[in-house]
Design a protein around this motif. Structure first.
Motif, short mmCIF file in Angstrom:
data_model
loop_
_atom_site.label_atom_id
_atom_site.label_comp_id
_atom_site.label_asym_id
_atom_site.label_seq_id
_atom_site.Cartn_x
_atom_site.Cartn_y
_atom_site.Cartn_z
N LEU A 196 -5.79 10.45 -8.83
CA LEU A 196 -4.38 10.17 -8.55
C LEU A 196 -4.04 8.71 -8.82
CD1 LEU A 196 -4.04 12.18 -5.21
CD2 LEU A 196 -2.91 12.72 -7.37
N LEU A 197 -4.97 7.82 -8.50
CA LEU A 197 -4.71 6.39 -8.62
C LEU A 197 -4.86 5.87 -10.05
CD1 LEU A 197 -6.51 5.10 -5.40
CD2 LEU A 197 -4.05 5.40 -5.75
N ARG A 205 1.82 -0.87 -14.87
CA ARG A 205 0.94 -1.16 -13.75
C ARG A 205 0.51 0.14 -13.09
NH1 ARG A 205 1.14 -6.51 -12.44
NH2 ARG A 205 0.59 -6.24 -10.25
N PHE A 206 -0.63 0.09 -12.37
CA PHE A 206 -1.13 1.29 -11.71
C PHE A 206 -0.18 1.73 -10.60
CE2 PHE A 206 -5.19 -0.45 -13.38
CZ PHE A 206 -5.60 0.67 -14.10
N VAL A 207 -0.13 3.05 -10.37
CA VAL A 207 0.71 3.58 -9.30
C VAL A 207 0.24 3.07 -7.94
CG1 VAL A 207 1.32 5.67 -10.56
CG2 VAL A 207 -0.72 5.66 -9.11
N ARG A 208 1.16 3.01 -7.01
CA ARG A 208 0.86 2.66 -5.62
C ARG A 208 1.10 3.90 -4.78
NH1 ARG A 208 0.13 -1.55 -9.07
NH2 ARG A 208 0.23 -3.60 -8.03
N ILE A 209 0.09 4.34 -4.03
CA ILE A 209 0.22 5.56 -3.23
C ILE A 209 -0.28 5.28 -1.81
CG2 ILE A 209 -0.31 8.01 -3.06
CD1 ILE A 209 -1.00 8.04 -5.99
N SER A 210 0.53 5.60 -0.83
CA SER A 210 0.15 5.38 0.56
C SER A 210 -0.96 6.33 0.98
CB SER A 210 1.35 5.58 1.47
OG SER A 210 1.73 6.95 1.51
N GLY A 211 -1.65 5.98 2.05
CA GLY A 211 -2.71 6.85 2.57
C GLY A 211 -2.17 8.21 2.97
N GLU A 212 -0.99 8.23 3.58
CA GLU A 212 -0.39 9.50 3.99
C GLU A 212 -0.08 10.39 2.79
OE1 GLU A 212 0.53 6.53 4.92
OE2 GLU A 212 0.21 6.47 7.11
#
Length: 355
Positions: A196-197, A205-212
Protein backbone atom coordinates in the motif's frame (compact mmCIF):
# COMPACT_ATOMS: atom_id res chain seq x y z
CA UNK A 1 12.19 -19.70 17.87
CA UNK A 2 9.90 -21.81 15.69
CA UNK A 3 9.86 -24.38 12.92
CA UNK A 4 10.52 -22.90 9.46
CA UNK A 5 9.48 -24.89 6.39
CA UNK A 6 9.98 -24.82 2.64
CA UNK A 7 6.76 -25.35 0.66
CA UNK A 8 7.07 -26.31 -3.02
CA UNK A 9 3.84 -26.08 -5.05
CA UNK A 10 2.87 -24.19 -8.20
CA UNK A 11 -0.76 -23.59 -7.20
CA UNK A 12 -1.25 -20.23 -5.39
CA UNK A 13 -4.51 -21.43 -3.84
CA UNK A 14 -2.79 -24.45 -2.31
CA UNK A 15 0.07 -22.26 -1.07
CA UNK A 16 -2.39 -19.97 0.72
CA UNK A 17 -4.10 -22.98 2.30
CA UNK A 18 -0.79 -24.49 3.41
CA UNK A 19 0.43 -21.19 4.90
CA UNK A 20 -2.78 -20.92 6.92
CA UNK A 21 -2.40 -24.47 8.24
CA UNK A 22 1.27 -24.06 9.14
CA UNK A 23 0.59 -20.76 10.82
CA UNK A 24 -2.02 -22.48 12.99
CA UNK A 25 0.82 -24.71 14.21
CA UNK A 26 2.96 -21.68 14.99
CA UNK A 27 5.28 -22.38 12.07
CA UNK A 28 6.58 -20.09 9.30
CA UNK A 29 7.44 -20.95 5.72
CA UNK A 30 9.00 -19.91 2.43
CA UNK A 31 7.04 -20.78 -0.73
CA UNK A 32 8.43 -21.57 -4.18
CA UNK A 33 6.72 -22.81 -7.35
CA UNK A 34 9.31 -24.77 -9.34
CA UNK A 35 12.27 -27.12 -9.10
CA UNK A 36 14.84 -24.41 -9.90
CA UNK A 37 13.56 -22.01 -7.22
CA UNK A 38 13.57 -24.83 -4.68
CA UNK A 39 17.25 -25.51 -5.34
CA UNK A 40 18.07 -21.82 -4.88
CA UNK A 41 16.27 -21.64 -1.52
CA UNK A 42 17.84 -24.84 -0.24
CA UNK A 43 21.29 -23.51 -1.11
CA UNK A 44 20.64 -20.23 0.70
CA UNK A 45 18.54 -21.27 3.71
CA UNK A 46 18.09 -23.91 6.39
CA UNK A 47 14.72 -25.56 6.98
CA UNK A 48 13.22 -27.77 9.67
CA UNK A 49 11.08 -29.65 7.13
CA UNK A 50 9.72 -29.45 3.56
CA UNK A 51 6.35 -29.94 1.87
CA UNK A 52 6.67 -31.00 -1.77
CA UNK A 53 4.06 -31.19 -4.50
CA UNK A 54 5.18 -33.72 -7.09
CA UNK A 55 3.63 -32.16 -10.19
CA UNK A 56 5.75 -29.02 -10.57
CA UNK A 57 7.64 -27.35 -13.44
CA UNK A 58 11.43 -27.29 -13.69
CA UNK A 59 11.21 -23.52 -14.11
CA UNK A 60 8.32 -21.10 -14.09
CA UNK A 61 6.31 -21.28 -17.32
CA UNK A 62 7.46 -24.79 -18.20
CA UNK A 63 5.15 -27.85 -18.17
CA UNK A 64 4.44 -29.47 -14.80
CA UNK A 65 5.40 -33.15 -14.49
CA UNK A 66 5.27 -35.63 -11.63
CA UNK A 67 8.79 -36.74 -12.53
CA UNK A 68 10.10 -33.25 -11.78
CA UNK A 69 8.92 -33.50 -8.20
CA UNK A 70 10.35 -36.98 -7.83
CA UNK A 71 13.68 -35.83 -9.24
CA UNK A 72 13.73 -32.91 -6.82
CA UNK A 73 12.95 -35.22 -3.91
CA UNK A 74 15.91 -37.45 -4.76
CA UNK A 75 18.17 -34.42 -5.29
CA UNK A 76 17.24 -32.99 -1.89
CA UNK A 77 18.03 -36.31 -0.23
CA UNK A 78 21.45 -36.27 -1.94
CA UNK A 79 22.18 -32.73 -0.70
CA UNK A 80 24.58 -32.47 2.22
CA UNK A 81 22.68 -31.53 5.35
CA UNK A 82 19.30 -32.63 3.94
CA UNK A 83 19.76 -36.38 4.25
CA UNK A 84 17.44 -36.64 7.26
CA UNK A 85 15.22 -33.57 6.95
CA UNK A 86 11.51 -34.49 7.05
CA UNK A 87 9.94 -34.24 3.57
CA UNK A 88 6.20 -34.67 3.16
CA UNK A 89 4.82 -35.13 -0.34
CA UNK A 90 1.53 -33.33 -1.03
CA UNK A 91 -0.28 -34.31 -4.22
CA UNK A 92 -3.67 -35.04 -5.73
CA UNK A 93 -2.32 -38.01 -7.68
CA UNK A 94 -2.36 -40.51 -4.85
CA UNK A 95 -6.07 -41.05 -5.48
CA UNK A 96 -5.68 -42.44 -9.01
CA UNK A 97 -2.24 -44.00 -8.60
CA UNK A 98 -1.90 -45.91 -5.32
CA UNK A 99 1.52 -47.17 -6.37
CA UNK A 100 2.82 -43.59 -6.47
CA UNK A 101 2.66 -43.23 -2.70
CA UNK A 102 4.66 -46.39 -2.19
CA UNK A 103 7.20 -45.31 -4.80
CA UNK A 104 7.96 -41.90 -3.26
CA UNK A 105 7.97 -43.28 0.29
CA UNK A 106 10.13 -46.33 -0.31
CA UNK A 107 12.18 -45.41 -3.34
CA UNK A 108 12.52 -41.63 -3.37
CA UNK A 109 12.94 -40.90 0.32
CA UNK A 110 9.76 -39.08 1.39
CA UNK A 111 8.75 -39.31 5.05
CA UNK A 112 5.02 -39.10 4.45
CA UNK A 113 2.38 -38.67 1.75
CA UNK A 114 -0.68 -36.43 2.12
CA UNK A 115 -3.34 -36.24 -0.57
CA UNK A 116 -4.98 -33.06 -1.83
CA UNK A 117 -7.45 -31.57 -1.20
CA UNK A 118 -6.32 -31.67 2.42
CA UNK A 119 -8.84 -33.21 4.83
CA UNK A 120 -9.85 -31.28 7.94
CA UNK A 121 -10.15 -34.42 10.03
CA UNK A 122 -8.42 -37.78 10.21
CA UNK A 123 -5.13 -37.83 8.31
CA UNK A 124 -4.63 -34.05 8.13
CA UNK A 125 -1.61 -32.16 6.85
CA UNK A 126 -1.08 -30.71 10.32
CA UNK A 127 -0.98 -34.20 11.83
CA UNK A 128 1.50 -35.42 9.22
CA UNK A 129 3.81 -32.46 9.91
CA UNK A 130 3.65 -32.91 13.69
CA UNK A 131 4.34 -36.65 13.47
CA UNK A 132 7.20 -36.22 10.99
CA UNK A 133 8.92 -33.68 13.26
CA UNK A 134 8.48 -35.85 16.33
CA UNK A 135 10.04 -38.82 14.53
CA UNK A 136 13.05 -36.84 13.37
CA UNK A 137 15.59 -36.25 16.11
CA UNK A 138 17.50 -33.88 13.80
CA UNK A 139 14.54 -31.57 13.25
CA UNK A 140 15.42 -28.40 15.14
CA UNK A 141 13.52 -25.20 15.69
CA UNK A 142 15.05 -22.46 13.59
CA UNK A 143 14.18 -18.86 12.94
CA UNK A 144 13.07 -17.95 9.42
CA UNK A 145 16.45 -17.69 7.71
CA UNK A 146 17.63 -14.68 5.83
CA UNK A 147 19.38 -14.83 2.51
CA UNK A 148 23.04 -15.64 2.85
CA UNK A 149 25.11 -12.52 2.55
CA UNK A 150 26.62 -12.37 -0.92
CA UNK A 151 27.32 -8.63 -0.88
CA UNK A 152 30.63 -7.34 0.44
CA UNK A 153 30.33 -5.16 3.50
CA UNK A 154 30.19 -1.47 2.74
CA UNK A 155 33.42 -0.81 4.57
CA UNK A 156 36.19 -2.79 6.16
CA UNK A 157 36.29 -0.08 8.84
CA UNK A 158 33.45 1.08 11.06
CA UNK A 159 29.74 0.89 10.24
CA UNK A 160 28.45 3.33 7.63
CA UNK A 161 25.22 5.37 7.94
CA UNK A 162 22.34 4.61 5.59
CA UNK A 163 22.29 7.14 2.72
CA UNK A 164 19.87 5.93 0.05
CA UNK A 165 18.40 2.62 -1.03
CA UNK A 166 16.14 0.89 -3.55
CA UNK A 167 13.24 -1.25 -2.35
CA UNK A 168 12.59 -4.03 -4.85
CA UNK A 169 9.29 -5.92 -4.65
CA UNK A 170 9.50 -9.54 -5.80
CA UNK A 171 6.64 -12.04 -5.69
CA UNK A 172 7.95 -13.77 -2.57
CA UNK A 173 10.14 -11.16 -0.86
CA UNK A 174 11.11 -7.51 -0.58
CA UNK A 175 14.77 -6.47 -0.80
CA UNK A 176 16.49 -3.25 0.25
CA UNK A 177 19.97 -2.60 -1.15
CA UNK A 178 19.97 -6.22 -2.38
CA UNK A 179 19.25 -7.64 1.09
CA UNK A 180 16.04 -9.53 1.80
CA UNK A 181 14.12 -7.66 4.49
CA UNK A 182 10.74 -9.37 4.17
CA UNK A 183 9.47 -12.72 2.92
CA UNK A 184 5.97 -14.04 2.28
CA UNK A 185 5.52 -16.17 5.38
CA UNK A 186 2.88 -15.79 8.08
CA UNK A 187 -0.27 -13.72 7.55
CA UNK A 188 1.45 -11.30 5.20
CA UNK A 189 0.20 -8.13 6.94
CA UNK A 190 3.64 -6.50 6.71
CA UNK A 191 3.85 -7.22 2.97
CA UNK A 192 0.36 -5.80 2.43
CA UNK A 193 1.37 -2.71 4.37
CA UNK A 194 4.43 -2.16 2.18
CA UNK A 195 2.38 -2.80 -0.98
CA UNK A 196 0.00 0.00 0.00
CA UNK A 197 2.81 2.40 0.88
CA UNK A 198 4.79 1.84 -2.33
CA UNK A 199 2.26 3.85 -4.36
CA UNK A 200 2.93 7.49 -5.24
CA UNK A 201 0.80 10.60 -5.38
CA UNK A 202 0.37 12.83 -8.41
CA UNK A 203 3.21 15.05 -7.14
CA UNK A 204 5.63 12.10 -7.29
CA UNK A 205 5.94 11.67 -3.53
CA UNK A 206 4.96 8.49 -1.69
CA UNK A 207 1.39 8.24 -0.38
CA UNK A 208 0.70 9.02 3.27
CA UNK A 209 -1.64 6.56 5.01
CA UNK A 210 -2.72 6.67 8.64
CA UNK A 211 -2.52 3.61 10.86
CA UNK A 212 -6.31 3.45 11.05
CA UNK A 213 -6.65 3.52 7.26
CA UNK A 214 -3.98 0.83 6.86
CA UNK A 215 -5.79 -1.37 9.37
CA UNK A 216 -9.07 -0.87 7.50
CA UNK A 217 -7.58 -1.60 4.06
CA UNK A 218 -5.67 -4.70 5.19
CA UNK A 219 -8.67 -5.94 7.16
CA UNK A 220 -10.87 -5.75 4.06
CA UNK A 221 -8.14 -7.47 2.04
CA UNK A 222 -7.93 -10.49 4.34
CA UNK A 223 -11.64 -10.63 5.14
CA UNK A 224 -11.28 -9.88 8.84
CA UNK A 225 -10.83 -7.17 11.42
CA UNK A 226 -7.37 -5.64 11.94
CA UNK A 227 -6.66 -3.50 15.00
CA UNK A 228 -4.33 -0.50 15.01
CA UNK A 229 -1.90 -2.43 17.21
CA UNK A 230 -1.32 -4.86 14.36
CA UNK A 231 -0.13 -2.00 12.14
CA UNK A 232 2.14 -0.71 14.89
CA UNK A 233 3.57 -4.21 15.27
CA UNK A 234 4.12 -4.55 11.52
CA UNK A 235 5.98 -1.24 11.39
CA UNK A 236 8.16 -2.26 14.32
CA UNK A 237 8.91 -5.64 12.72
CA UNK A 238 9.78 -4.08 9.34
CA UNK A 239 12.12 -1.52 10.90
CA UNK A 240 13.77 -4.16 13.07
CA UNK A 241 14.36 -6.44 10.07
CA UNK A 242 15.86 -3.59 8.05
CA UNK A 243 18.13 -2.49 10.87
CA UNK A 244 19.40 -5.98 11.70
CA UNK A 245 19.88 -7.28 8.17
CA UNK A 246 21.51 -4.20 6.65
CA UNK A 247 23.98 -4.08 9.53
CA UNK A 248 24.70 -7.81 9.36
CA UNK A 249 25.04 -8.06 5.57
CA UNK A 250 26.32 -4.59 4.57
CA UNK A 251 27.69 -3.04 7.77
CA UNK A 252 25.17 -0.20 7.31
CA UNK A 253 23.42 1.46 10.24
CA UNK A 254 19.80 2.33 9.44
CA UNK A 255 17.93 4.70 11.73
CA UNK A 256 14.25 4.37 12.61
CA UNK A 257 12.91 6.92 10.09
CA UNK A 258 15.42 6.30 7.27
CA UNK A 259 13.08 3.98 5.34
CA UNK A 260 9.62 3.80 6.92
CA UNK A 261 8.47 7.15 8.28
CA UNK A 262 5.63 7.81 10.69
CA UNK A 263 4.64 11.42 11.26
CA UNK A 264 1.53 13.58 11.54
CA UNK A 265 0.65 12.66 7.92
CA UNK A 266 0.68 8.94 8.65
CA UNK A 267 3.00 6.16 7.49
CA UNK A 268 5.07 6.62 4.31
CA UNK A 269 8.43 5.84 2.75
CA UNK A 270 11.21 8.39 3.08
CA UNK A 271 10.99 10.45 -0.12
CA UNK A 272 14.59 11.63 0.15
CA UNK A 273 16.20 8.24 0.69
CA UNK A 274 14.00 5.53 -0.89
CA UNK A 275 13.15 4.52 -4.45
CA UNK A 276 10.85 1.62 -5.33
CA UNK A 277 10.98 -0.89 -8.18
CA UNK A 278 8.90 -3.92 -9.21
CA UNK A 279 11.25 -6.90 -9.43
CA UNK A 280 8.79 -9.53 -10.66
CA UNK A 281 9.97 -9.16 -14.28
CA UNK A 282 13.59 -9.63 -13.21
CA UNK A 283 12.82 -12.67 -11.13
CA UNK A 284 10.83 -14.50 -13.77
CA UNK A 285 12.74 -13.46 -16.86
CA UNK A 286 9.60 -11.71 -18.10
CA UNK A 287 9.90 -8.40 -19.86
CA UNK A 288 6.99 -5.96 -19.86
CA UNK A 289 6.44 -6.94 -23.46
CA UNK A 290 5.22 -10.33 -22.25
CA UNK A 291 1.92 -8.65 -21.49
CA UNK A 292 1.37 -8.39 -25.24
CA UNK A 293 1.66 -12.18 -25.52
CA UNK A 294 -1.33 -12.99 -23.33
CA UNK A 295 -3.82 -15.48 -24.72
CA UNK A 296 -7.55 -14.87 -25.10
CA UNK A 297 -8.37 -16.34 -21.70
CA UNK A 298 -5.79 -14.21 -19.91
CA UNK A 299 -6.99 -11.08 -21.67
CA UNK A 300 -10.54 -11.86 -20.56
CA UNK A 301 -9.33 -12.33 -16.96
CA UNK A 302 -7.65 -8.90 -17.06
CA UNK A 303 -10.78 -7.36 -18.56
CA UNK A 304 -12.92 -8.77 -15.76
CA UNK A 305 -10.54 -7.93 -12.91
CA UNK A 306 -10.12 -4.46 -14.40
CA UNK A 307 -13.86 -4.00 -13.85
CA UNK A 308 -13.41 -5.04 -10.20
CA UNK A 309 -15.06 -8.39 -10.91
CA UNK A 310 -13.94 -11.44 -8.96
CA UNK A 311 -12.71 -14.33 -11.11
CA UNK A 312 -11.93 -17.89 -10.08
CA UNK A 313 -10.53 -20.91 -11.86
CA UNK A 314 -13.96 -22.54 -12.32
CA UNK A 315 -15.22 -19.61 -14.42
CA UNK A 316 -12.34 -20.03 -16.87
CA UNK A 317 -12.83 -23.80 -17.06
CA UNK A 318 -16.54 -23.40 -17.83
CA UNK A 319 -16.29 -20.42 -20.17
CA UNK A 320 -13.49 -21.81 -22.36
CA UNK A 321 -13.96 -25.54 -21.75
CA UNK A 322 -10.36 -26.03 -20.58
CA UNK A 323 -8.82 -28.21 -17.90
CA UNK A 324 -8.06 -27.09 -14.37
CA UNK A 325 -4.35 -27.33 -15.17
CA UNK A 326 -4.69 -24.97 -18.15
CA UNK A 327 -6.69 -22.46 -16.12
CA UNK A 328 -4.09 -22.62 -13.36
CA UNK A 329 -1.29 -21.78 -15.82
CA UNK A 330 -3.30 -18.82 -17.12
CA UNK A 331 -3.73 -17.38 -13.64
CA UNK A 332 -0.14 -18.12 -12.59
CA UNK A 333 1.33 -16.11 -15.47
CA UNK A 334 -0.82 -13.10 -14.60
CA UNK A 335 0.14 -13.40 -10.94
CA UNK A 336 3.82 -13.60 -11.85
CA UNK A 337 3.51 -10.52 -14.06
CA UNK A 338 2.08 -8.66 -11.08
CA UNK A 339 -1.24 -8.01 -12.87
CA UNK A 340 -3.58 -9.92 -10.54
CA UNK A 341 -3.47 -11.36 -7.02
CA UNK A 342 -5.18 -14.20 -5.19
CA UNK A 343 -7.48 -13.50 -2.24
CA UNK A 344 -8.14 -16.56 -0.11
CA UNK A 345 -11.23 -15.35 1.81
CA UNK A 346 -14.10 -15.98 1.60
CA UNK A 347 -13.57 -19.65 0.72
CA UNK A 348 -12.77 -20.93 -1.89
CA UNK A 349 -11.02 -17.65 -2.81
CA UNK A 350 -10.79 -15.60 -6.00
CA UNK A 351 -8.48 -13.51 -8.17
CA UNK A 352 -8.65 -9.74 -8.57
CA UNK A 353 -6.64 -6.91 -10.05
CA UNK A 354 -3.40 -6.17 -8.18
CA UNK A 355 -4.11 -3.63 -5.45
Amino acid sequence: MTYHALVIDDDPEILEDVKDRLESLGHTCDCVDCQHAAHEHIEQHSYAYMLLDLEIPVRYGKPSRIQNGQNLLREIRATKGCEAIPIIVITAHGHDSPDLAAEVLRGDGADDFVRKPFPDSGRTLEKAVTEALSRCSQATKVEPPAKKATTQRASSGGPQPFQRGELVFFSNRVELCGVKILGDSGLGHSRRMLNLLRKKRSDGRFVRISGEELADKIGKDVGGSIVIGTITGCAKSIRSSIKERLFRDLNIVCQKQNVLVRDDQGYHFNDDKITVRDGTHDENGNAPGDIQDLNERQQWILEQTGKSNEVNRKRIEDKYNVSSKTAKRDFMKLVKLGLIEYVRKPHPGYYRGKQ
